[in-house]
Motif scaffolding. Structure first.
Motif, PDB file in Angstrom:
ATOM      1  N   GLY A  44       0.829  -1.197   0.000  1.00  0.00           N
ATOM      2  CA  GLY A  44       0.000   0.000   0.000  1.00  0.00           C
ATOM      3  C   GLY A  44       0.861   1.245   0.000  1.00  0.00           C
ATOM      4  N   ILE A  45       0.355   2.317   0.590  1.00  0.00           N
ATOM      5  CA  ILE A  45       1.107   3.579   0.591  1.00  0.00           C
ATOM      6  C   ILE A  45       1.838   3.775   1.917  1.00  0.00           C
ATOM      7  N   GLY A  46       1.801   2.768   2.787  1.00  0.00           N
ATOM      8  CA  GLY A  46       2.513   2.857   4.057  1.00  0.00           C
ATOM      9  C   GLY A  46       3.993   2.610   3.861  1.00  0.00           C
ATOM     10  N   ALA A  47       4.712   2.423   4.948  1.00  0.00           N
ATOM     11  CA  ALA A  47       6.154   2.190   4.858  1.00  0.00           C
ATOM     12  C   ALA A  47       6.439   0.899   4.110  1.00  0.00           C
ATOM     13  N   GLU A 153      -4.633  10.398 -13.430  1.00  0.00           N
ATOM     14  CA  GLU A 153      -3.376  10.270 -12.684  1.00  0.00           C
ATOM     15  C   GLU A 153      -2.583   9.058 -13.157  1.00  0.00           C
ATOM     16  N   SER A 154      -1.291   9.252 -13.372  1.00  0.00           N
ATOM     17  CA  SER A 154      -0.411   8.161 -13.800  1.00  0.00           C
ATOM     18  C   SER A 154       0.377   7.624 -12.609  1.00  0.00           C
ATOM     19  N   ASP A 155       1.058   6.501 -12.816  1.00  0.00           N
ATOM     20  CA  ASP A 155       1.942   5.978 -11.774  1.00  0.00           C
ATOM     21  C   ASP A 155       3.011   6.998 -11.403  1.00  0.00           C
ATOM     22  N   TRP A 156       3.517   7.717 -12.404  1.00  0.00           N
ATOM     23  CA  TRP A 156       4.528   8.754 -12.160  1.00  0.00           C
ATOM     24  C   TRP A 156       3.929   9.865 -11.285  1.00  0.00           C
ATOM     25  N   CYS A 162       2.354  13.760  -5.500  1.00  0.00           N
ATOM     26  CA  CYS A 162       1.466  13.696  -4.347  1.00  0.00           C
ATOM     27  C   CYS A 162       1.717  14.910  -3.447  1.00  0.00           C
ATOM     28  N   LYS A 163       0.652  15.464  -2.888  1.00  0.00           N
ATOM     29  CA  LYS A 163       0.761  16.685  -2.081  1.00  0.00           C
ATOM     30  C   LYS A 163       1.489  16.426  -0.764  1.00  0.00           C
ATOM     31  N   ASN A 164       1.305  15.251  -0.186  1.00  0.00           N
ATOM     32  CA  ASN A 164       1.982  14.904   1.057  1.00  0.00           C
ATOM     33  C   ASN A 164       3.385  14.392   0.739  1.00  0.00           C
ATOM     34  N   LYS A 165       4.394  15.210   0.956  1.00  0.00           N
ATOM     35  CA  LYS A 165       5.765  14.845   0.597  1.00  0.00           C
ATOM     36  C   LYS A 165       6.298  13.674   1.422  1.00  0.00           C
ATOM     37  N   LEU A 166       5.700  13.438   2.596  1.00  0.00           N
ATOM     38  CA  LEU A 166       6.144  12.318   3.419  1.00  0.00           C
ATOM     39  C   LEU A 166       5.827  10.976   2.771  1.00  0.00           C
TER      40      LEU A 166
END
Length: 372
Positions: A44-47, A153-156, A162-166
């Motif tokens: 997912g988008i987690g660590a 939206e593409s994979d790139w 993404c707005k959240n740089k973290l």
């Protein structure tokens, strides 16, 4: 063809095949690739550093021949890098010719990045030469309507925009893992980046919107503040929406797209109901290729070809057959090294004016191309 002048690919492929058998063979590789895919896709988008990284790195190291030593780092990201390195090596051993072709594609994309000059000739003083002042326009000989649809939206975009740089580092690590698994294929996460899962939903949303008269009317209300003060503009918008649906009796329109996958994906998914009903084909134009130095603006498909369409096939199923939906006869292939964007813009305008159709629907194109 470049590599065949340096060494015999068949001989090299034979050597790689022997080496591949030596490090474990197809059965072991398939097991490792399967576990790597499950790990990367399930993160997912987690660590990226989850508990499964220990098993993944151990499985990768175990495939190496007896006597080979790999220093496995203590950090989870380090062990992830080791696992990806071994998978990359096994991919190279498993399919050397495809791996060399992908390497050439990457080198070409990076070369374009270094030699980028697409903005040349597009300063304000240059563009003033291209525009006829309104007072000197004279008689209008021919007029076209062009509808621009930007791709989803593409994979790139998912990784870098993404707005959240973290979230960027874990997303980048996940994307690198996917790219490693895809290395010996015609697919890529970064080069000619396809739609992301969110981009697919956006394309579906376009299709649903076009079929919903209620949504279309709601858009009119929002844009006009609930008033019908400008019925001419309202009627024009409604006509364009009906043209996008492909309704008859509104004048001919033609569908065109950039030759990049995310644009083609968007057009096929978003306008699928029209394509199914009319049996027309989307014309791929290399003049619509995005202008940027990034590797995601390089095309995977060559001249007269369309790229791999696995994203669309997954969404639309077996009813989608690229050769029956896409027309690649006017795709001139990748943009040239050191090329400028302005000549592509001019060729697109000339192409539009030479067509018999009154409406040109760009389904889809790119934001920087549109803005410039």
């Amino acid at each position: 063809s470049t590599y065949t002048h340096i060494f015999d690919l068949d001989e090299v492929a034979h050597w790689f095949t022997d080496a591949f058998v030596m490090v474990g063979g197809a059965a072991s590789y398939e097991s490792l690739a399967s576990s790597a895919t499950s790990f990367i896709e399930g993160t997912g988008i987690g660590a990226i550093a989850e508990s499964g990284i220990d098993e993944l790195s151990s499985s990768a190291v175990a495939l190496l021949p007896e006597g080979w030593r790999v220093a496995v780092p203590k950090s989870e990201v380090g062990r992830y890098a080791v696992a990806l390195g071994i998978i990359f090596l096994l991919n190279l051993l498993r399919n050397p010719s495809a791996s060399l072709a992908k390497l050439a594609l990457w080198l070409r994309a990076l070369a374009f990045c270094v030699t980028w000059r697409e903005k040349k000739g597009m300063k304000k003083k240059d563009l003033e030469k291209c525009i006829v002042p309104p007072g000197r326009l004279g008689r209008i000989i021919k007029k076209k309507t062009i509808v621009f649809i930007r791709h989803g939206e593409s994979d790139w975009n998912e990784v870098f925009n993404c707005k959240n740089k973290l979230l960027r580092p874990p997303r980048l690590l996940r994307a690198i893992g996917r790219e490693t698994l895809l290395y010996p294929t015609h697919h890529s996460v970064f080069i000619d980046s396809p739609l992301s899962a969110k981009g697919v939903e956006q394309a579906r949303g376009l299709g649903n919107f076009l079929q919903s008269s209620a949504d279309a009317q709601r858009l009119e209300d929002v844009r006009q503040g609930g008033k019908n003060s400008n019925t001419k503009k309202s009627a024009r918008r409604k006509k364009i929406i009906r043209q996008l649906r492909g309704e008859s009796g509104l004048g001919d329109s033609v569908l065109v797209s950039s030759n990049l996958r995310r644009a083609i994906n968007t057009g096929c998914i978003g306008l699928w109901r029209r394509l199914e009903r009319t049996r027309e084909r989307i014309i791929l134009l290399s003049t619509l290729q995005e202008m940027s130095r990034n590797v995601d603006t390089s095309s995977i498909a060559g001249a007269g070809e369309f790229p791999e369409m696995s994203v669309v096939t997954d969404v639309l199923g077996p009813s989608f057959e690229p050769e029956h939906v896409l027309d690649a006869s006017e795709n001139d292939g990748n943009k040239k090294l050191c090329s400028q964007a302005l000549p592509r813009f001019e060729r697109f305008c000339e192409w539009c004016m030479e067509r018999d159709e009154k409406t040109i629907i760009v389904a889809a194109g790119h934001s920087l191309w549109f803005k410039n």
